[in-house]
Design an enzyme around this catalytic site. Structure first.
Site, mmCIF file in Angstrom:
data_model
loop_
_atom_site.group_PDB
_atom_site.id
_atom_site.type_symbol
_atom_site.label_atom_id
_atom_site.label_comp_id
_atom_site.label_asym_id
_atom_site.label_seq_id
_atom_site.Cartn_x
_atom_site.Cartn_y
_atom_site.Cartn_z
ATOM 1 N N HIS A 1 -3.483 9.872 2.003
ATOM 2 C CA HIS A 1 -3.309 8.483 2.455
ATOM 3 C C HIS A 1 -2.331 8.428 3.626
ATOM 4 O O HIS A 1 -2.565 7.748 4.626
ATOM 5 C CB HIS A 1 -2.749 7.611 1.318
ATOM 6 C CG HIS A 1 -3.679 7.406 0.162
ATOM 7 N ND1 HIS A 1 -3.282 7.577 -1.141
ATOM 8 C CD2 HIS A 1 -4.980 7.023 0.112
ATOM 9 C CE1 HIS A 1 -4.296 7.308 -1.955
ATOM 10 N NE2 HIS A 1 -5.349 6.974 -1.220
ATOM 11 N N LYS B 1 -7.854 -2.932 -14.338
ATOM 12 C CA LYS B 1 -7.530 -1.509 -14.369
ATOM 13 C C LYS B 1 -6.031 -1.300 -14.534
ATOM 14 O O LYS B 1 -5.247 -1.769 -13.717
ATOM 15 C CB LYS B 1 -8.002 -0.867 -13.050
ATOM 16 C CG LYS B 1 -8.632 0.499 -13.240
ATOM 17 C CD LYS B 1 -9.416 0.896 -12.006
ATOM 18 C CE LYS B 1 -8.987 2.238 -11.473
ATOM 19 N NZ LYS B 1 -9.609 2.536 -10.182
ATOM 20 N N ARG C 1 -12.963 11.581 3.475
ATOM 21 C CA ARG C 1 -12.731 12.989 3.128
ATOM 22 C C ARG C 1 -14.027 13.776 3.171
ATOM 23 O O ARG C 1 -14.029 14.996 3.291
ATOM 24 C CB ARG C 1 -12.163 13.094 1.704
ATOM 25 C CG ARG C 1 -10.758 12.604 1.558
ATOM 26 C CD ARG C 1 -10.400 12.417 0.099
ATOM 27 N NE ARG C 1 -11.257 11.402 -0.501
ATOM 28 C CZ ARG C 1 -11.084 10.877 -1.705
ATOM 29 N NH1 ARG C 1 -10.112 11.304 -2.468
ATOM 30 N NH2 ARG C 1 -11.911 9.954 -2.161
ATOM 31 N N SER D 1 -6.182 10.220 -5.827
ATOM 32 C CA SER D 1 -5.127 9.746 -6.741
ATOM 33 C C SER D 1 -5.495 10.070 -8.184
ATOM 34 O O SER D 1 -4.647 10.490 -8.973
ATOM 35 C CB SER D 1 -4.942 8.234 -6.587
ATOM 36 O OG SER D 1 -4.559 7.925 -5.270
#
Ligand code: PNS
Length: 162
Positions: A17, A41, A90, A127
């Site tokens: 990030h 979440k 990515r 993450s």
């Protein structure tokens, strides 16, 4: 003035990030890193903790500020007068995931999404994977800014509630 929004869950903020935010900060007058709150979440970090960690990690980037939002991102962007979103990629898997959102955000509010190629060194870093590896005792230091690494270790060692 050119402003870019870098949105995400950032639970937690990784070196992947940071790479994208840094490169956005070199190309826009201002970058707003916005932690998007997902009420369904439960994360490892509270939104306040994520904001503190991003702020300390980006303290050397004077044109970066950190904010939060709950709801449609395009509503936040309208409120803030931001028309460009920057996302890191990515892999082609990220691309497949991002394109429908980019198209939807363009149709909803004429928001433009710019993709920045991530650092290949962190192409495998997410993450969620970092949290899983850390909880199982693996070494995640190479993937995290120092403050974030220390905070993740405190969480997994039970010093902060997960
Ligand atoms: O770090 P993440 O979890 O991959 O980030 C995804 C995020 C938060 C950027 C995305 O889920 C999002 O934009 N959420 C905000 C709600 C919204 O606007 N949804 C419609 C997207 S087209």
């Amino acid at each position: 003035m050119s402003i870019a929004l870098c949105p995400g869950s950032f639970d937690p903020f990784t070196l992947g990030h940071r790479f994208v935010v840094e490169r956005a900060a070199a190309r826009f007058d201002e970058v707003v890193v916005t932690v998007v709150v997902n009420p369904n979440k439960q994360g490892m970090f509270t939104v306040d903790e994520r904001i503190d960690l991003i702020s300390s990690t980006c303290a050397d980037l004077p044109n970066v500020r950190v904010d939060r939002w709950r709801g449609l991102l395009v509503d936040y962007m309208r409120n803030e007068g931001i028309t460009t979103m920057v996302k890191g990629l990515r892999s082609t898997v990220d691309f497949e995931y991002e394109v429908p959102m980019a198209q939807m955000n363009r149709e909803l509010a004429d928001v433009e999404t710019l993709f920045l190629w991530g650092d290949p060194k962190f192409a495998h870093v997410s993450s969620s994977l970092v949290k899983e590896v850390a909880k199982l005792g693996g070494d995640v230091e190479p993937f995290l800014p120092p403050d974030v690494f220390a905070a993740v270790m405190r969480k997994v060692n039970g010093e902060l509630s997960v």
